[in-house]
Design a protein around this motif. Structure first.
Motif, PDB file in Angstrom:
ATOM      1  N   SER A  83     -49.249   9.134 -11.807  1.00  9.75           N
ATOM      2  CA  SER A  83     -48.483  10.209 -11.178  1.00  9.75           C
ATOM      3  C   SER A  83     -49.361  10.912 -10.153  1.00  9.75           C
TER       4      SER A  83
ATOM      5  N   ALA B 193     -43.755  15.974 -14.053  1.00  6.60           N
ATOM      6  CA  ALA B 193     -42.600  15.078 -14.153  1.00  6.60           C
ATOM      7  C   ALA B 193     -41.347  15.934 -14.027  1.00  6.60           C
ATOM      8  N   LEU B 194     -40.279  15.343 -13.498  1.00  8.64           N
ATOM      9  CA  LEU B 194     -39.021  16.073 -13.451  1.00  8.64           C
ATOM     10  C   LEU B 194     -38.402  16.092 -14.844  1.00  8.64           C
TER      11      LEU B 194
ATOM     12  N   ALA C  72     -33.883  11.225  -8.480  1.00  2.89           N
ATOM     13  CA  ALA C  72     -34.764  10.114  -8.845  1.00  2.89           C
ATOM     14  C   ALA C  72     -35.433   9.514  -7.608  1.00  2.89           C
TER      15      ALA C  72
ATOM     16  N   ALA D 126     -38.184  11.805  -6.669  1.00  2.00           N
ATOM     17  CA  ALA D 126     -39.313  11.655  -7.582  1.00  2.00           C
ATOM     18  C   ALA D 126     -40.129  10.420  -7.235  1.00  2.00           C
ATOM     19  N   ARG D 127     -39.432   9.327  -6.925  1.00  2.00           N
ATOM     20  CA  ARG D 127     -40.155   8.111  -6.537  1.00  2.00           C
ATOM     21  C   ARG D 127     -40.981   8.357  -5.281  1.00  2.00           C
TER      22      ARG D 127
ATOM     23  N   VAL E 297     -43.886  10.868  -8.863  1.00  2.00           N
ATOM     24  CA  VAL E 297     -43.905  11.515 -10.173  1.00  2.00           C
ATOM     25  C   VAL E 297     -42.783  10.943 -11.026  1.00  2.00           C
TER      26      VAL E 297
ATOM     27  N   PHE F 200     -39.458  10.656 -13.430  1.00  2.00           N
ATOM     28  CA  PHE F 200     -38.155  11.311 -13.481  1.00  2.00           C
ATOM     29  C   PHE F 200     -37.571  11.110 -14.873  1.00  2.00           C
TER      30      PHE F 200
ATOM     31  N   ALA G   9     -38.131   4.579  -9.337  1.00  2.00           N
ATOM     32  CA  ALA G   9     -38.852   5.683  -9.989  1.00  2.00           C
ATOM     33  C   ALA G   9     -39.305   5.264 -11.382  1.00  2.00           C
TER      34      ALA G   9
ATOM     35  N   ALA H 116     -36.122  21.869  -9.228  1.00  2.00           N
ATOM     36  CA  ALA H 116     -35.612  20.611  -8.660  1.00  2.00           C
ATOM     37  C   ALA H 116     -34.106  20.692  -8.455  1.00  2.00           C
TER      38      ALA H 116
ATOM     39  N   ARG I  34     -37.238  16.573  -2.506  1.00  2.00           N
ATOM     40  CA  ARG I  34     -38.525  16.207  -1.891  1.00  2.00           C
ATOM     41  C   ARG I  34     -39.269  17.452  -1.419  1.00  2.00           C
TER      42      ARG I  34
ATOM     43  N   LEU J 224     -40.864  19.226  -4.398  1.00  2.00           N
ATOM     44  CA  LEU J 224     -42.059  18.541  -4.894  1.00  2.00           C
ATOM     45  C   LEU J 224     -43.193  18.598  -3.877  1.00  2.00           C
TER      46      LEU J 224
END
Length: 373
Positions: free
Chosen positions: A72, A77-78, A96, A99-100, A104, A106, A124, A315, A328, A331
Motif C-alpha cells: 500500500s 485502506a478504504l 474502487a 483506491a487502485r 491502497v 478497498f 484494486a 471517501a 482520488r 486520497l
C-alpha cells in the motif's frame, strides 16, 4: 471536476453537503443516540499530541507499507461502507478505481450496491467485509464467493448485532431509493426500500431482520476454518477481545466504534487503541477506524501503535463531490498531508513513525515502544 478551492478533507465534506439530499447527508454523517461517541472520536484524536524528532534526513519520506500482506502506498485502506450508489451512480465502482489509482486497499461491504466480482475487476486490492447473517450458511457462501472472485482478505464486522438507533435516520424515516440495492443479498426491493408508517429507519428494520445477533467466538472459529484468506475482526475496543481474537487465529483487528454509529457512549477508538496494541504485543496487525480526517491523524494512529487506518466518511464525501475523481482527490490530499506530517515529525518512513512519542491530554510523553537514537 472537484472545486479548485478544495484543500483539505473538511472542504470536501462541505462540497458534498452542497449537492446531497438532506436525508442522504444525514445517513452518511450521522451517528447513534445523542452522537456523543461520534464527536468524541474526533476530540480524542485531537488530544494526541506528537513529539517530533529533529536533525534527521527527511529529504525523502517513504509512505509505503503493507497491510494484511497487500502493498500500500499509504498506511490507509478504504473502509467498508454500504450502498455507495446513494452518493454517486457508479458508487463502489468509482471508489474502487480511485483506491487502485492511489495504491491502497478497498474494502467492499456485504451491503455494497456493486458486486465484489466487478470491484475486483478494477484491479484494486479488495477486502471483503462480512456481516454475520441470520442464515450462517449464506454468510459463509458470501465468503467463498469473495474468495473465488479474488478478494485479498475477509473483514468480519463484530459490533453490529443490529443497527444502532440513529436518530437522524429515524426523524427522516430514511429508506433506500429503488435503484440502490444490496448486490450480494436480495435482488429486488426489500424492507429497506419502504418507508415505515411511523418515524423510523427502514434500513435499520431491514438490517435487524437480516443480521444475526448470535455471532459468537464459535462463529469466528467457523469462519476461520472455511477461508484461507487473512481474517480481520472489525469493531474491537476491549483488549480482552483483541487477545481472544489472536488466540482464534485472526490476522488483524480493527479498533473501531463504527464511526460512532453503534453504541453511543462507547470509548473513542483512539483512546482504546494503545491498550489493544499493548495487549496483543505484535501477535496480529492492528488498524484504527473512526474519526480519521487528516494525514496527521494517520501519523497519530501509527505513533499509538496501529499498522494503519481505515478511511470511511471522507471517501464518501469525495464520491458525492465528483465520483471517482472526488475519491482520488480525497486520497491525494491525505497522501500530501501524511507525507508532510511524516517529514515535519522527523520520520523518513512509516517504521520511524511507529517510534514517535505522544503526549495525551498534556500528560507526560508516552514512551516509544522501540527506543530510537
Amino acid at each position: 471536476m472537484p472545486d479548485p478551492g478544495v484543500h483539505c478533507l473538511a472542504d470536501v465534506e462541505r462540497a458534498a453537503a452542497a449537492v446531497l439530499p438532506a436525508d442522504v447527508r444525514d445517513f452518511v454523517g450521522g451517528g447513534s443516540g445523542a452522537e456523543v461517541t461520534l464527536d468524541a472520536n474526533r476530540a480524542a484524536l485531537d488530544r494526541v499530541l506528537l513529539v517530533p524528532r529533529v536533525l534527521r534526513d527527511v529529504s525523502r519520506c517513504v509512505t509505503e507499507t503493507s497491510l494484511l500482506g497487500c502493498p500500500s502506498r499509504l498506511p490507509v485502506a478504504l473502509a467498508p461502507v454500504a450502498y455507495q450508489c446513494l452518493l454517486h451512480p457508479e458508487g463502489e465502482l468509482a471508489a474502487a478505481r480511485a483506491a487502485r489509482a492511489a495504491g491502497v486497499p478497498f474494502t467492499v461491504s456485504t451491503l455494497s450496491s456493486v458486486p465484489v466480482e466487478r470491484l475486483v475487476a478494477t484491479g484494486a486490492d479488495v477486502w471483503f467485509q462480512l456481516y454475520w447473517l441470520r442464515e450462517p450458511g449464506r454468510a459463509l457462501d458470501l465468503v467463498r464467493r469473495a474468495e473465488d472472485a479474488g478478494a485479498r482478505a475477509v473483514v468480519l464486522t463484530v459490533d453490529v448485532p443490529w443497527m444502532g438507533r440513529r436518530l437522524r435516520d429515524v426523524r427522516n424515516r430514511f429508506a433506500l431509493p429503488d435503484h440502490v440495492r444490496a448486490a450480494h443479498l436480495a435482488p429486488g426491493p426489500t424492507a429497506a426500500h419502504r418507508p415505515l408508517a411511523v418515524a423510523a429507519s427502514a434500513l435499520a428494520a431491514h438490517t435487524e431482520a437480516s443480521f444475526s445477533a448470535a455471532l459468537t467466538w464459535s462463529s469466528v472459529a467457523e469462519l476461520r476454518a472455511v477461508t484461507r484468506l487473512p481474517l480481520v475482526l472489525k469493531g474491537v475496543l476491549a483488549a480482552e477481545d483483541a487477545v481472544r481474537a489472536a488466540e482464534c487465529g485472526v490476522d488483524a483487528v480493527v479498533v473501531s466504534n463504527h464511526g460512532g454509529r453503534q453504541l453511543d457512549g462507547a470509548v473513542p477508538s483512539a483512546v482504546a487503541l494503545p491498550e489493544v496494541v499493548a495487549a496483543l504485543a505484535g501477535r496480529c496487525e492492528v488498524l484504527l477506524d473512526s474519526g480519521v480526517r487528516t494525514g496527521t491523524d494517520v501519523l497519530r494512529a501509527l505513533a499509538l501503535g496501529a499498522r494503519g487506518v481505515l478511511l470511511g466518511r471522507p471517501a464518501l464525501w469525495g464520491l458525492a463531490m465528483a465520483g471517482e475523481e472526488g475519491v482520488r482527490r480525497v486520497l491525494g490530499l491525505l497522501a500530501l498531508e501524511f507525507s508532510d506530517a511524516l517529514g515535519l515529525a522527523g520520520c523518513a518512513d512509516v517504521p520511524a513513525a511507529a517510534r514517535l512519542r505522544t503526549v495525551l491530554d498534556g500528560r507526560a510523553p508516552r514512551l516509544a515502544r522501540t527506543p530510537s537514537p
